[in-house]
Motif scaffolding. Structure first.
Motif, PDB file in Angstrom:
ATOM      1  N   LEU A  69     -17.533  -8.967  15.790  1.00 20.07           N
ATOM      2  CA  LEU A  69     -18.769  -8.281  15.420  1.00 20.07           C
ATOM      3  C   LEU A  69     -19.207  -8.650  14.002  1.00 20.07           C
ATOM      4  O   LEU A  69     -20.407  -8.763  13.721  1.00 20.07           O
ATOM      5  CB  LEU A  69     -18.597  -6.768  15.547  1.00 20.07           C
ATOM      6  N   MET A  70     -18.253  -8.856  13.122  1.00 18.92           N
ATOM      7  CA  MET A  70     -18.608  -9.289  11.765  1.00 18.92           C
ATOM      8  C   MET A  70     -19.222 -10.687  11.799  1.00 18.92           C
ATOM      9  O   MET A  70     -20.189 -10.971  11.082  1.00 18.92           O
ATOM     10  CB  MET A  70     -17.367  -9.260  10.857  1.00 18.92           C
ATOM     11  N   LYS A  71     -18.671 -11.561  12.645  1.00 17.11           N
ATOM     12  CA  LYS A  71     -19.219 -12.914  12.773  1.00 17.11           C
ATOM     13  C   LYS A  71     -20.613 -12.874  13.420  1.00 17.11           C
ATOM     14  O   LYS A  71     -21.498 -13.645  13.042  1.00 17.11           O
ATOM     15  CB  LYS A  71     -18.272 -13.780  13.599  1.00 17.11           C
ATOM     16  N   MET A  72     -20.762 -11.984  14.372  1.00 18.46           N
ATOM     17  CA  MET A  72     -22.056 -11.821  15.030  1.00 18.46           C
ATOM     18  C   MET A  72     -23.113 -11.365  14.018  1.00 18.46           C
ATOM     19  O   MET A  72     -24.237 -11.879  14.002  1.00 18.46           O
ATOM     20  CB  MET A  72     -21.908 -10.789  16.150  1.00 18.46           C
ATOM     21  N   GLU A  73     -22.756 -10.417  13.184  1.00 16.52           N
ATOM     22  CA  GLU A  73     -23.684  -9.934  12.159  1.00 16.52           C
ATOM     23  C   GLU A  73     -24.024 -11.045  11.169  1.00 16.52           C
ATOM     24  O   GLU A  73     -25.188 -11.228  10.787  1.00 16.52           O
ATOM     25  CB  GLU A  73     -23.078  -8.738  11.431  1.00 16.52           C
ATOM     26  N   ALA A  74     -23.002 -11.810  10.762  1.00 16.22           N
ATOM     27  CA  ALA A  74     -23.222 -12.915   9.823  1.00 16.22           C
ATOM     28  C   ALA A  74     -24.107 -13.999  10.424  1.00 16.22           C
ATOM     29  O   ALA A  74     -24.809 -14.712   9.693  1.00 16.22           O
ATOM     30  CB  ALA A  74     -21.875 -13.515   9.402  1.00 16.22           C
ATOM     31  N   ALA A  75     -24.100 -14.111  11.754  1.00 19.86           N
ATOM     32  CA  ALA A  75     -24.919 -15.123  12.427  1.00 19.86           C
ATOM     33  C   ALA A  75     -26.386 -14.708  12.534  1.00 19.86           C
ATOM     34  O   ALA A  75     -27.205 -15.468  13.041  1.00 19.86           O
ATOM     35  CB  ALA A  75     -24.363 -15.407  13.816  1.00 19.86           C
TER      36      ALA A  75
END
Length: 295
Positions: free
Chosen positions: A177-183
């Motif tokens: 989810l953190m990677k998704m937000e960063a994307a």
């Protein structure tokens, strides 16, 4: 209460909904048709399949004698309409987005993307199909193959996170989810998935907070409003639950019989029988015999 349900029952028995499958006007304005969400999605799926079948027939003919794969131009009208109508159906469908019966549609749409050379999108449709089968391992592999090539594809990160949440891999899901937000994923989507993760791990107050943030960013998400209202009601805050559902009426929730059924029941428990009858009458008029109202 019995009198109220007697009125609703009589209206439900007399209700008749006729959907004209051949009407382009109906397809273009399906969200306004006085019928259940499920019934309307069936019209859309049938229409989308017509475009998909025509596209795939053209692709098969194009490659009949080809030694190397040939693709249909992505501006092909059948492809564009298939994507448009399938997308509308998925958005309107009241079921879990990865309910088992939806697998066939994700697979067909995946073939459509492949026919025009959009292989990344085809792979994401494959991940969705695996989610429908509760095959979370392969769903994660498929979505991960997309993020490995394009770390900015937040939809693929979303598919990974959703798979991990459903599989019970909660720590992995939090990282994804953190990677998704960063994307660059929309904030509403990030908060909704964080709410799902919190709910799965028993953090109900956090789930309520995340869902509330998601709705503040995307107030027309009526399915999430239903889920949030349940959690708030169970948290002994019935007035707030009623407010969440009432506010959804401004965003088209009055065309969802299941939503109206929930709202009618809450109005009834709050001592508002006239409002309850109005909502329940409309719910049964749209969907007199489906169990969807009672979910």
């Amino acid at each position: 209460v019995l009198a109220i349900w007697a009125v609703v029952f009589v209206i439900g028995i007399s209700a008749v909904v006729i959907l004209n499958l051949t009407s382009s006007r109906l397809i273009n304005h399906i969200e306004y048709v006085e019928a259940s969400r499920f019934a309307r999605t069936q019209v859309l799926y049938a229409e989308a399949m017509k475009y998909a079948e025509r596209l795939l027939q053209k692709a098969a003919e194009l490659n009949r004698k080809a030694e190397m794969r040939k693709v249909i131009p992505p501006d092909d009208p059948d492809f564009k309409k298939a994507v448009e109508v399938f997308s509308k159906a998925f958005a309107l469908d009241p079921r879990d987005p990865y309910a088992r019966p939806l697998r066939q549609y994700y697979e067909v749409l995946g073939h459509c993307y492949s026919a025009v050379g959009m292989d990344k999108w085809s792979t994401k449709m494959g991940a969705r199909a695996f989610l429908c089968d509760e095959n979370y391992r392969d769903a994660i592999i498929y979505a991960g193959s997309v993020t490995a090539q394009d770390p900015t594809d937040y939809e693929a990160w979303m598919l990974q996170a959703d798979s991990q949440i459903r599989a019970g891999s909660h720590e992995d899901a939090a990282t994804t989810l953190m990677k998704m937000e960063a994307a660059g994923a929309p904030a509403a989507l990030v908060h909704e998935l964080r709410g799902q993760l919190a709910e799965k791990t028993g953090q109900i107050k956090k789930a309520i907070a995340e869902y509330t943030l998601a709705i503040s960013k995307s107030p027309a998400n009526i399915d999430l409003r239903k889920r949030l209202a349940v959690l708030i009601r169970d948290d002994k805050r019935p007035d707030e639950a009623l407010k969440v559902l009432r506010e959804g009426l401004a965003y088209g929730a009055d065309r969802d019989p299941n939503y109206l059924h929930r709202l009618g029941n809450l109005e009834l428990t709050h001592g508002n029988p006239l409002d309850a009858v109005r909502y329940l009458e409309r719910a049964v008029r749209m969907e007199p015999s489906s169990r969807d109202i009672h979910l």
